[in-house]
Design a protein around this motif. Structure first.
Motif, PDB file in Angstrom:
ATOM      1  N   ASN A 106       1.746   6.123   4.558  1.00 12.33           N
ATOM      2  CA  ASN A 106       1.898   4.996   4.577  1.00 12.33           C
ATOM      3  C   ASN A 106       1.211   3.816   4.938  1.00 12.33           C
ATOM      4  O   ASN A 106       0.708   3.223   4.415  1.00 12.33           O
ATOM      5  N   ARG A 107       0.188   3.954   5.384  1.00 14.47           N
ATOM      6  CA  ARG A 107      -1.261   3.316   5.432  1.00 14.47           C
ATOM      7  C   ARG A 107      -1.875   3.139   3.538  1.00 14.47           C
ATOM      8  O   ARG A 107      -1.791   1.847   3.057  1.00 14.47           O
ATOM      9  N   ILE A 108      -1.917   3.890   2.975  1.00  9.70           N
ATOM     10  CA  ILE A 108      -2.251   3.986   1.740  1.00  9.70           C
ATOM     11  C   ILE A 108      -0.413   3.030   0.352  1.00  9.70           C
ATOM     12  O   ILE A 108      -0.913   1.891  -0.278  1.00  9.70           O
ATOM     13  N   GLY A 109       0.209   3.329   1.476  1.00 13.78           N
ATOM     14  CA  GLY A 109       1.923   2.220   0.592  1.00 13.78           C
ATOM     15  C   GLY A 109       1.405   1.224   1.168  1.00 13.78           C
ATOM     16  O   GLY A 109       1.564  -0.490   0.936  1.00 13.78           O
ATOM     17  N   GLY A 110       0.951   0.933   3.009  1.00 18.16           N
ATOM     18  CA  GLY A 110       1.017  -0.415   3.100  1.00 18.16           C
ATOM     19  C   GLY A 110      -0.323  -1.329   2.580  1.00 18.16           C
ATOM     20  O   GLY A 110       0.319  -2.405   2.938  1.00 18.16           O
ATOM     21  N   THR A 111      -1.623  -0.971   2.307  1.00 16.79           N
ATOM     22  CA  THR A 111      -2.742  -1.520   1.943  1.00 16.79           C
ATOM     23  C   THR A 111      -2.443  -1.965   0.814  1.00 16.79           C
ATOM     24  O   THR A 111      -2.371  -2.838   0.069  1.00 16.79           O
ATOM     25  N   ILE A 112      -1.295  -0.901  -0.475  1.00 15.13           N
ATOM     26  CA  ILE A 112      -0.493  -2.013  -1.996  1.00 15.13           C
ATOM     27  C   ILE A 112       0.171  -2.800  -1.726  1.00 15.13           C
ATOM     28  O   ILE A 112      -0.270  -3.670  -2.061  1.00 15.13           O
ATOM     29  N   VAL A 113       1.113  -2.665  -0.507  1.00  9.91           N
ATOM     30  CA  VAL A 113       2.218  -3.122   0.010  1.00  9.91           C
ATOM     31  C   VAL A 113       0.861  -4.811   0.550  1.00  9.91           C
ATOM     32  O   VAL A 113       1.156  -6.202  -0.308  1.00  9.91           O
ATOM     33  N   TRP A 114      -0.055  -4.892   0.498  1.00  9.61           N
ATOM     34  CA  TRP A 114      -0.328  -5.731   1.427  1.00  9.61           C
ATOM     35  C   TRP A 114      -1.331  -7.170   1.016  1.00  9.61           C
ATOM     36  O   TRP A 114      -1.870  -7.921  -0.317  1.00  9.61           O
TER      37      TRP A 114
END
Length: 139
Positions: A106-114
């Motif tokens: 979730n942290r990696i995915g959230g970084t990519i999304v932002w």
């Protein structure tokens, strides 16, 4: 199928962002839906502007407030998002599915999304808008 999962994850991260707000936790699904719609329209407009600038194609100047192409694109994205997320409350299953991911994922995915959100915003507001004054226009 991978693109659909990425799009759903994008929605999920926006939903979780709005849910984490202490002031307005209501209608987070609709806020995520509208945010994706706005980002899609900004990206379309920025790409359209860049196309006209780099290929030296004059833009058609009109007194209309909204471009017909942008309106059609917005309608298509809106209907697609409605079907993918709102129709039969599919967003609930999406949130359930992505809640099962680990904190690291979730942290990696959230970084990519932002990064994507910030890139689209910068591309639209700070790159394509200033190009508008450099374009040629047809009446």
């Amino acid at each position: 199928m991978v693109l659909l999962k990425a799009y759903q994850y994008f929605f999920y991260k926006l939903y979780r962002f709005y849910e984490s707000s202490t002031y307005s936790r209501w209608w987070s699904d609709w806020k995520a839906y509208i945010t994706i719609l706005a980002l899609s329209i900004w990206l379309y407009c920025a790409m359209d502007t860049c196309y006209h600038y780099f290929f030296n194609v004059p833009m058609v100047s009109s007194d209309d407030i909204i471009d017909l192409g942008m309106l059609i694109f917005g309608l298509i994205v809106s209907v697609l998002n409605w079907y993918l997320f709102v129709y039969q409350n599919k967003w609930k299953n999406i949130v359930e599915e992505f809640d099962k991911l680990s904190d690291k994922e979730n942290r990696i995915g959230g970084t990519i999304v932002w990064i994507i959100i910030i890139s689209i915003t910068i591309f639209y507001w700070f790159y394509s808008i200033p190009l508008l004054e450099k374009l040629k226009y047809n009446s």
